[in-house]
Write a protein that holds these residues in place. Sequence first.
Motif, PDB file in Angstrom:
ATOM      1  N   VAL A  38      42.125  94.589 122.241  1.00 25.36           N
ATOM      2  CA  VAL A  38      42.125  93.853 120.974  1.00 25.36           C
ATOM      3  C   VAL A  38      43.551  93.540 120.537  1.00 25.36           C
ATOM      4  N   GLY A  77      39.269  88.168 119.764  1.00 22.68           N
ATOM      5  CA  GLY A  77      39.932  89.462 119.683  1.00 22.68           C
ATOM      6  C   GLY A  77      39.931  90.071 118.299  1.00 22.68           C
ATOM      7  N   PRO A  82      36.051  93.766 118.103  1.00 25.77           N
ATOM      8  CA  PRO A  82      35.968  94.937 117.215  1.00 25.77           C
ATOM      9  C   PRO A  82      34.566  95.209 116.669  1.00 25.77           C
TER      10      PRO A  82
END
Length: 189
Positions: A38, A77, A82
């Motif tokens: 990420v 990302g 997430p």
Amino acid sequence: VDRASPEGSFGDTGVSGTVAAFPGHTMVILAVLMITLVVVVVVGNALVILAFVVDKSLRNQSNYFFLNLAISDFLVGAFCIPVYMPYILTGRWMLGRGLCKLWLVMDYLLCTASVFNIVLISYDRFLSVTRAVRYRAQQGMTRLAVGKMLAVWVLAFLLYGPAIIFWEQVAGESIVPSLSLSPAQLWRD
């Protein structure tokens, strides 16, 4: 973790009938790798976007397509990965139906837009080689580039977005639980 299975691998069902999480050390390693992914994706694409904003010499037609690709990858990302991480690590979707639908729409939209942007960049490179004179004459026409960029987003949304949004109305039911159930419980019901 399934006590009967020494591996405790993803997908094992425990006594409660829910999908077991990864063993502790594996979960930590996966979490660190996903967080690293990420950070790399977000920072790398943010730098591309920042370079485009700061350096005016980069603002030509072909670089607009790279900007569009960086925006879609940045959002993958910053949002898609997430939101998906807890599900990967625990085997349960704990974020509810609404966020599930939003995540699905965004994930399919952003990933499809990313692929379409790569196709657009490839086509742009093809035109720059095969029709070099006409291509160079059009480099100052940012309106044409913006139109192609918008077409990428609209087509990417139309490919999957309506199906995801209206699936519950078409099918008459939702397979996504309002509470957090494991995939094993979903398949059993």
